[in-house]
Design an enzyme around this catalytic site. Structure first.
Site, PDB file in Angstrom:
ATOM      1  N   SER A 173      -4.144  -4.749   5.122  1.00  0.00           N
ATOM      2  CA  SER A 173      -5.306  -3.860   4.995  1.00  0.00           C
ATOM      3  C   SER A 173      -6.113  -4.331   3.794  1.00  0.00           C
ATOM      4  O   SER A 173      -6.204  -3.676   2.772  1.00  0.00           O
ATOM      5  CB  SER A 173      -4.855  -2.411   4.819  1.00  0.00           C
ATOM      6  OG  SER A 173      -4.139  -2.246   3.613  1.00  0.00           O
ATOM      7  N   HIS A 231       0.325  -0.854   8.869  1.00  0.00           N
ATOM      8  CA  HIS A 231       1.665  -1.391   8.577  1.00  0.00           C
ATOM      9  C   HIS A 231       2.743  -0.942   9.560  1.00  0.00           C
ATOM     10  O   HIS A 231       3.919  -1.246   9.379  1.00  0.00           O
ATOM     11  CB  HIS A 231       2.096  -1.004   7.153  1.00  0.00           C
ATOM     12  CG  HIS A 231       1.210  -1.576   6.098  1.00  0.00           C
ATOM     13  ND1 HIS A 231       1.170  -1.092   4.818  1.00  0.00           N
ATOM     14  CD2 HIS A 231       0.317  -2.604   6.133  1.00  0.00           C
ATOM     15  CE1 HIS A 231       0.289  -1.791   4.116  1.00  0.00           C
ATOM     16  NE2 HIS A 231      -0.239  -2.714   4.896  1.00  0.00           N
ATOM     17  N   GLN A 290      -1.611   5.218   5.610  1.00  0.00           N
ATOM     18  CA  GLN A 290      -0.814   3.973   5.616  1.00  0.00           C
ATOM     19  C   GLN A 290       0.535   4.100   4.913  1.00  0.00           C
ATOM     20  O   GLN A 290       1.515   3.507   5.342  1.00  0.00           O
ATOM     21  CB  GLN A 290      -1.654   2.890   4.947  1.00  0.00           C
ATOM     22  CG  GLN A 290      -1.022   1.540   4.852  1.00  0.00           C
ATOM     23  CD  GLN A 290      -1.978   0.522   4.252  1.00  0.00           C
ATOM     24  OE1 GLN A 290      -2.872   0.020   4.915  1.00  0.00           O
ATOM     25  NE2 GLN A 290      -1.790   0.220   2.974  1.00  0.00           N
ATOM     26  N   GLU A 291       0.568   4.865   3.811  1.00  0.00           N
ATOM     27  CA  GLU A 291       1.800   4.895   3.014  1.00  0.00           C
ATOM     28  C   GLU A 291       2.118   6.305   2.544  1.00  0.00           C
ATOM     29  O   GLU A 291       1.259   6.979   1.973  1.00  0.00           O
ATOM     30  CB  GLU A 291       1.635   3.990   1.776  1.00  0.00           C
ATOM     31  CG  GLU A 291       1.363   2.547   2.157  1.00  0.00           C
ATOM     32  CD  GLU A 291       0.951   1.689   0.972  1.00  0.00           C
ATOM     33  OE1 GLU A 291       1.176   2.088  -0.175  1.00  0.00           O
ATOM     34  OE2 GLU A 291       0.398   0.607   1.224  1.00  0.00           O
ATOM     35  N   GLU A 317       6.479  -2.574   5.110  1.00  0.00           N
ATOM     36  CA  GLU A 317       6.921  -2.463   3.710  1.00  0.00           C
ATOM     37  C   GLU A 317       8.301  -1.819   3.602  1.00  0.00           C
ATOM     38  O   GLU A 317       8.654  -1.262   2.555  1.00  0.00           O
ATOM     39  CB  GLU A 317       5.865  -1.709   2.891  1.00  0.00           C
ATOM     40  CG  GLU A 317       4.549  -2.481   2.842  1.00  0.00           C
ATOM     41  CD  GLU A 317       3.487  -1.865   1.958  1.00  0.00           C
ATOM     42  OE1 GLU A 317       3.654  -0.701   1.543  1.00  0.00           O
ATOM     43  OE2 GLU A 317       2.495  -2.554   1.688  1.00  0.00           O
ATOM     44  N   ASP A 328      -0.934   6.420   0.088  1.00  0.00           N
ATOM     45  CA  ASP A 328      -2.065   5.498   0.132  1.00  0.00           C
ATOM     46  C   ASP A 328      -2.701   5.736   1.486  1.00  0.00           C
ATOM     47  O   ASP A 328      -2.147   5.340   2.522  1.00  0.00           O
ATOM     48  CB  ASP A 328      -1.611   4.041  -0.005  1.00  0.00           C
ATOM     49  CG  ASP A 328      -2.785   3.065   0.085  1.00  0.00           C
ATOM     50  OD1 ASP A 328      -3.942   3.537   0.190  1.00  0.00           O
ATOM     51  OD2 ASP A 328      -2.538   1.841   0.058  1.00  0.00           O
ATOM     52  N   GLU A 354      -4.093   7.319  -3.084  1.00  0.00           N
ATOM     53  CA  GLU A 354      -4.773   6.016  -3.206  1.00  0.00           C
ATOM     54  C   GLU A 354      -5.777   5.860  -2.064  1.00  0.00           C
ATOM     55  O   GLU A 354      -5.503   6.281  -0.932  1.00  0.00           O
ATOM     56  CB  GLU A 354      -3.697   4.915  -3.139  1.00  0.00           C
ATOM     57  CG  GLU A 354      -4.221   3.494  -3.239  1.00  0.00           C
ATOM     58  CD  GLU A 354      -3.077   2.481  -3.124  1.00  0.00           C
ATOM     59  OE1 GLU A 354      -1.922   2.818  -3.498  1.00  0.00           O
ATOM     60  OE2 GLU A 354      -3.323   1.366  -2.657  1.00  0.00           O
ATOM     61  N   ASP A 381      -7.954   1.010  -4.772  1.00  0.00           N
ATOM     62  CA  ASP A 381      -7.364  -0.279  -4.375  1.00  0.00           C
ATOM     63  C   ASP A 381      -8.431  -1.096  -3.642  1.00  0.00           C
ATOM     64  O   ASP A 381      -9.086  -1.949  -4.240  1.00  0.00           O
ATOM     65  CB  ASP A 381      -6.133  -0.024  -3.498  1.00  0.00           C
ATOM     66  CG  ASP A 381      -5.599  -1.297  -2.855  1.00  0.00           C
ATOM     67  OD1 ASP A 381      -5.933  -2.387  -3.324  1.00  0.00           O
ATOM     68  OD2 ASP A 381      -4.849  -1.205  -1.856  1.00  0.00           O
ATOM     69  N   LYS A 407      -3.483  -5.868  -7.929  1.00  0.00           N
ATOM     70  CA  LYS A 407      -2.821  -6.859  -7.083  1.00  0.00           C
ATOM     71  C   LYS A 407      -3.372  -8.221  -7.478  1.00  0.00           C
ATOM     72  O   LYS A 407      -4.573  -8.483  -7.292  1.00  0.00           O
ATOM     73  CB  LYS A 407      -3.172  -6.607  -5.615  1.00  0.00           C
ATOM     74  CG  LYS A 407      -2.619  -5.318  -5.015  1.00  0.00           C
ATOM     75  CD  LYS A 407      -3.317  -5.034  -3.690  1.00  0.00           C
ATOM     76  CE  LYS A 407      -2.617  -4.002  -2.849  1.00  0.00           C
ATOM     77  NZ  LYS A 407      -3.468  -3.541  -1.727  1.00  0.00           N
ATOM     78  N   HIS A 448       2.610  -4.735  -5.005  1.00  0.00           N
ATOM     79  CA  HIS A 448       2.917  -5.787  -4.028  1.00  0.00           C
ATOM     80  C   HIS A 448       1.822  -5.822  -2.956  1.00  0.00           C
ATOM     81  O   HIS A 448       0.876  -5.039  -3.000  1.00  0.00           O
ATOM     82  CB  HIS A 448       4.276  -5.483  -3.366  1.00  0.00           C
ATOM     83  CG  HIS A 448       4.238  -4.235  -2.504  1.00  0.00           C
ATOM     84  ND1 HIS A 448       5.185  -3.941  -1.547  1.00  0.00           N
ATOM     85  CD2 HIS A 448       3.351  -3.187  -2.462  1.00  0.00           C
ATOM     86  CE1 HIS A 448       4.897  -2.808  -0.953  1.00  0.00           C
ATOM     87  NE2 HIS A 448       3.799  -2.321  -1.489  1.00  0.00           N
ATOM     88  N   ARG A 449       1.979  -6.720  -1.970  1.00  0.00           N
ATOM     89  CA  ARG A 449       1.169  -6.692  -0.743  1.00  0.00           C
ATOM     90  C   ARG A 449       2.097  -6.388   0.418  1.00  0.00           C
ATOM     91  O   ARG A 449       3.308  -6.530   0.297  1.00  0.00           O
ATOM     92  CB  ARG A 449       0.475  -8.050  -0.491  1.00  0.00           C
ATOM     93  CG  ARG A 449      -0.490  -8.504  -1.540  1.00  0.00           C
ATOM     94  CD  ARG A 449      -1.547  -7.502  -1.901  1.00  0.00           C
ATOM     95  NE  ARG A 449      -2.370  -6.985  -0.828  1.00  0.00           N
ATOM     96  CZ  ARG A 449      -3.674  -7.225  -0.673  1.00  0.00           C
ATOM     97  NH1 ARG A 449      -4.290  -8.014  -1.525  1.00  0.00           N
ATOM     98  NH2 ARG A 449      -4.365  -6.659   0.306  1.00  0.00           N
ATOM     99  N   SER A 450       1.514  -6.030   1.553  1.00  0.00           N
ATOM    100  CA  SER A 450       2.375  -5.745   2.710  1.00  0.00           C
ATOM    101  C   SER A 450       3.064  -7.013   3.207  1.00  0.00           C
ATOM    102  O   SER A 450       4.171  -6.967   3.735  1.00  0.00           O
ATOM    103  CB  SER A 450       1.572  -5.067   3.821  1.00  0.00           C
ATOM    104  OG  SER A 450       0.426  -5.823   4.134  1.00  0.00           O
ATOM    105  N   LYS A 458       4.176  -0.243  -7.502  1.00  0.00           N
ATOM    106  CA  LYS A 458       4.278   0.081  -6.074  1.00  0.00           C
ATOM    107  C   LYS A 458       4.829  -1.146  -5.382  1.00  0.00           C
ATOM    108  O   LYS A 458       4.179  -2.192  -5.356  1.00  0.00           O
ATOM    109  CB  LYS A 458       2.873   0.427  -5.568  1.00  0.00           C
ATOM    110  CG  LYS A 458       2.784   0.623  -4.086  1.00  0.00           C
ATOM    111  CD  LYS A 458       1.425   1.159  -3.693  1.00  0.00           C
ATOM    112  CE  LYS A 458       0.661   0.141  -2.880  1.00  0.00           C
ATOM    113  NZ  LYS A 458      -0.383   0.742  -2.031  1.00  0.00           N
TER     114      LYS A 458
HETATM  115  P1  PGA Z   1      -1.948  -4.490   2.032  1.00  0.00           P
HETATM  116  O1  PGA Z   1      -1.443  -3.016   1.782  1.00  0.00           O
HETATM  117  O2  PGA Z   1      -1.155  -5.398   1.219  1.00  0.00           O
HETATM  118  O3  PGA Z   1      -1.779  -4.659   3.516  1.00  0.00           O
HETATM  119  O4  PGA Z   1      -3.404  -4.497   1.624  1.00  0.00           O
HETATM  120  C1  PGA Z   1      -1.114  -2.509   0.520  1.00  0.00           C
HETATM  121  C2  PGA Z   1      -2.107  -1.499   0.048  1.00  0.00           C
HETATM  122  O5  PGA Z   1      -3.097  -1.177   0.731  1.00  0.00           O
HETATM  123  O6  PGA Z   1      -1.952  -1.004  -1.067  1.00  0.00           O
HETATM  124 ZN    ZN Z   2      -3.779   0.390  -0.883  1.00  0.00          ZN
END
Ligand code: PGA
Ligand code: ZN
Length: 432
Positions: free
Chosen positions: A42, A159, A167-168, A211, A249, A290, A315, A340, A368-370, A391
């Protein structure tokens, strides 16, 4: 004086089975630094460019050109620079690329050298990476804060293959006395959550997303996910809101289209979505949100930040880019920064973004990243910057767990002589 001897990259796979780079930096004294680059799903539109080969190989996702760029022109750009001076190394890489978004040589190529150089320099100086970043790059005294994890235990959005727009869904073990207890709590709540959901929804609920969080099979709405998290915290023997608080998130760009947000079978305006978040805060111990709105929605972020007392993390809105962070800070569009390193493509630029946010009294959440690898750089970065928050996914799957394990190792290296923010996860960094 130590010098770069050789830089060598190869194409490897990330946790989704897509190509990424592993780069080795060899210094003249024989020390070697290794880095592996993560990759998002994402991704924000303003992120630095991840160079992919295109064509048919690996579905177009190959990184052989980026590998060549590391081994050829980027090595040439830094070979006479002092490898212990990370600012100078990054500046040389950025100057060699000369494009605004690192599209010429690739942010993935550039970042791999930036990270691996830091690792090699730390080796050369015979110090752990977090100490190198803390004392040699940030030039700050040694005083360490090991972060509270924001652990993503239910995966949705881009994800996972489920009905969850968000997403999270994250748990924060703020009642722990230190990182060891925090990770134990994460693991216990995570396993309780899994058992509960399998009992309720069947064996399909055992599957996990990108994740390591549960895939959310059977969950129909945001509320369902919150109910399961609260139940798991209690069933694991902890008190929701006291021992463990919640975060999300939304990654709302993923469910935004034509001015409306599609969530839980409804289409909401930005105003209605804001009310939806405020209701969640009232019903559950939700303390961190987030990307609540689309990645271009600076005013909506500002409106929500004004209205709420909880943490509003940017983000996709800010993509770890110093210029965009400055804009968000000026507009008060958020009150915390997700960091990131691969969004901006070098370690020192990410640090610059963090400094801008901290100067505005925003805390940092290193992330991190996904798409990840076993690389643990971000655990050291978080401790070096004393962000107080990290995170890095569920306490499951080695691409996520390696970072938790590194935090445990750092705690051990420090003989426990480090802080843990607990309930003060948004403010403890100010004292470090
Ligand atoms: P991504 O997801 O690494 O797929 O961007 C992580 C996030 O959105 O924080
Ligand atoms: Zn994010």
């Amino acid at each position: 004086m130590v010098k770069f001897d050789k830089i060598h990259a190869i194409e490897i796979l990330d946790s989704r089975g897509n190509p990424t780079l592993m780069t080795k930096v060899y210094l003249s004294d024989g020390t070697v630094g290794i880095a592996k680059v993560p990759s998002g799903a994402s991704t924000g539109v303003n992120e630095a460019v991840e160079l992919r080969d295109g064509g048919t190989r690996y579905g177009g996702k190959g990184v052989l050109q980026a590998v060549e760029n590391v081994n050829g022109p980027l090595f040439a750009a830094v070979r006479s620079v002092d490898p212990l001076d990370l600012h100078a190394v990054d500046a040389a890489l950025i100057a060699a690329d000369a494009s605004k978004s690192k599209s010429k040589f690739g942010a993935n190529a550039i970042l791999s050298i930036s990270m691996a150089t830091a690792v090699a320099a730390a080796q050369h100086l015979e110090m752990p990476l977090f100490k190198f970043i803390r004392t040699q790059v940030l030039k700050k005294p040694e005083k360490y804060l090991v972060p509270v994890p924001l652990s993503n235990v239910i995966n949705g959005g881009a994800h996972a293959g489920n009905d969850l727009a968000i997403q999270e869904f994250k748990i924060l073990p703020v009642g722990a006395g230190g990182i060891r207890e925090a990770i134990q709590m994460l693991s216990e709540v995570y396993h309780t959550l899994g058992k509960n959901m399998i009992a309720k929804y069947g064996r399909m609920a055992k599957h996990v997303g990108d994740e390591g969080g549960f895939c959310g099979f059977g969950l129909k709405s945001t509320q369902d996910a919150f109910e399961e998290m609260v139940r798991a915290i209690s069933d694991a023997g902890y008190t929701p809101g006291d021992d463990v608080v919640l975060g999300i998130d939304a990654a709302a760009s993923g469910f935004y289209s034509d001015g409306m947000y599609s969530i839980d079978g409804k289409k909401l305006s930005a105003g209605e979505l804001l009310d939806f978040y405020v209701d969640l805060e009232k019903t559950y111990p939700l303390k961190s949100v987030e990307d609540p709105f689309d990645e271009a929605a600076f005013s909506e972020f500002a409106e929500y930040t004004k209205k709420t007392k909880i943490q509003v993390i940017t983000d996709d809105l800010t993509v770890s880019n110093p210029d965009i962070v400055r804009k968000a800070v000026e507009m008060k569009a958020g009150n915390a920064l997700l960091l990131k390193v691969n969004q901006i493509g070098s370690v020192t630029e990410a640090i610059e973004a963090a400094k801008i946010a901290n100067a505005a009294d925003w805390p940092i959440v290193v992330s991190h990243r996904s798409g990840e690898t076993g690389d643990t750089f971000i655990a050291d970065l978080s401790v070096a910057l004393s962000t107080g928050q990290i995170k890095t996914g569920a306490p499951a799957r080695s691409d996520r767990v390696e970072k938790y394990n590194r935090l445990l190792e750092i705690y051990d290296i420090l003989n426990g002589d480090c802080g843990y923010p607990g309930h003060d996860f948004r403010t403890a960094w100010r004292n470090y």
